[in-house]
Design a protein around this motif. Structure first.
Motif, PDB file in Angstrom:
ATOM      1  N   GLN A  22     -17.335  84.582   8.601  1.00  0.00           N
ATOM      2  CA  GLN A  22     -17.250  84.286  10.006  1.00  0.00           C
ATOM      3  C   GLN A  22     -18.582  84.433  10.432  1.00  0.00           C
ATOM      4  N   LEU A  23     -19.340  85.636  10.190  1.00  0.00           N
ATOM      5  CA  LEU A  23     -20.604  85.756  10.395  1.00  0.00           C
ATOM      6  C   LEU A  23     -21.690  84.881   9.693  1.00  0.00           C
ATOM      7  N   TYR A  24     -21.309  84.645   8.525  1.00  0.00           N
ATOM      8  CA  TYR A  24     -22.066  83.584   7.814  1.00  0.00           C
ATOM      9  C   TYR A  24     -22.339  82.259   8.749  1.00  0.00           C
ATOM     10  N   ALA A  25     -20.798  81.906   8.953  1.00  0.00           N
ATOM     11  CA  ALA A  25     -20.605  80.429   9.733  1.00  0.00           C
ATOM     12  C   ALA A  25     -21.294  80.683  10.947  1.00  0.00           C
ATOM     13  N   GLN A  26     -21.477  81.604  11.855  1.00  0.00           N
ATOM     14  CA  GLN A  26     -22.136  81.710  12.836  1.00  0.00           C
ATOM     15  C   GLN A  26     -23.693  81.589  12.848  1.00  0.00           C
ATOM     16  N   GLU A  27     -24.125  82.049  11.819  1.00  0.00           N
ATOM     17  CA  GLU A  27     -25.645  81.565  11.275  1.00  0.00           C
ATOM     18  C   GLU A  27     -25.875  80.373  10.906  1.00  0.00           C
ATOM     19  N   ASN A  28     -25.038  79.974  10.106  1.00  0.00           N
ATOM     20  CA  ASN A  28     -25.135  78.317   9.519  1.00  0.00           C
ATOM     21  C   ASN A  28     -23.889  77.645  10.020  1.00  0.00           C
ATOM     22  N   GLN A  29     -24.269  76.651  10.889  1.00  0.00           N
ATOM     23  CA  GLN A  29     -23.161  76.022  11.536  1.00  0.00           C
ATOM     24  C   GLN A  29     -22.342  74.901  10.817  1.00  0.00           C
ATOM     25  N   ASP A  30     -22.574  74.739   9.425  1.00  0.00           N
ATOM     26  CA  ASP A  30     -22.088  73.782   8.846  1.00  0.00           C
ATOM     27  C   ASP A  30     -22.547  74.070   7.339  1.00  0.00           C
ATOM     28  N   GLU A  34     -21.156  71.091  -1.796  1.00  0.00           N
ATOM     29  CA  GLU A  34     -21.695  71.892  -2.784  1.00  0.00           C
ATOM     30  C   GLU A  34     -21.741  73.402  -2.648  1.00  0.00           C
ATOM     31  N   GLU A  35     -22.100  73.668  -1.372  1.00  0.00           N
ATOM     32  CA  GLU A  35     -22.051  75.046  -1.001  1.00  0.00           C
ATOM     33  C   GLU A  35     -20.741  75.531  -0.987  1.00  0.00           C
ATOM     34  N   ILE A  36     -19.880  74.798  -0.482  1.00  0.00           N
ATOM     35  CA  ILE A  36     -18.388  75.190  -0.188  1.00  0.00           C
ATOM     36  C   ILE A  36     -17.622  75.329  -1.899  1.00  0.00           C
TER      37      ILE A  36
END
Length: 159
Positions: A22-30, A34-36
């Motif tokens: 969740q914290l990482y998602a807040q920094e990177n919105q999408d 390949e990353e997933i």
């Protein structure tokens, strides 16, 4: 944070990963696909499971969006329908109250009178038929019934 002696209990490990994601998602919105996939491979999730999860989540978002659109349409239609009904009711009452030239009811336009006994054509009632004079005549018998005439006077029937 390279301290290898710090141990995280397995009961909270899932929560730690969820919070970190969740914290990482807040920094990177999408994320790219390949990353997933790479993140899934690091925690040993097969790529086909990630693909399936993406499809299910997208389908759920589409259903939710459609449901919200339908709900908005229903609420809007209901509000418009209620407004039309109220306008129709108001219009009917306005037209009905202005049905006579003065805007009053027909009874209000008539002079105050006893409408129950009023003759609508203003024709005087016919006089009662001429009866032979009974002055000085004595009748005997038994009164069977009292009657009221149109003027409200008591009469009787003798048999």
């Amino acid at each position: 944070m390279n301290n290898s002696k710090v141990r995280i209990p397995k009961e909270i490990a899932a929560d730690v990963f969820a919070q970190a994601a969740q914290l990482y998602a807040q920094e990177n919105q999408d994320y790219s696909l390949e990353e997933i996939m790479q993140a899934g491979a690091e925690v040993q999730i097969p790529p086909e499971m990630i693909q399936q999860a993406i499809q299910q989540i997208q389908a759920k978002q589409i259903r939710e969006r459609d449901r919200q659109r339908k709900l908005k349409l229903i609420l809007t239609s209901g509000g418009i329908g209620a407004a039309i009904a109220l306008f129709g009711f108001w219009t009917y009452n306005t037209v009905a109250s202005n049905a006579t030239p003065s805007g009053r009811s027909l009874e209000a336009n008539l002079p105050s009178a006893n409408l129950a006994n009023a003759n609508p054509l203003d024709i005087p009632p016919a006089p009662p038929p001429e009866l032979p004079s009974t002055a000085g005549t004595t009748f005997t018998g038994e009164v069977k019934q009292y009657l009221l005439n149109p003027e409200g006077k008591v009469g009787w029937a003798i048999t």
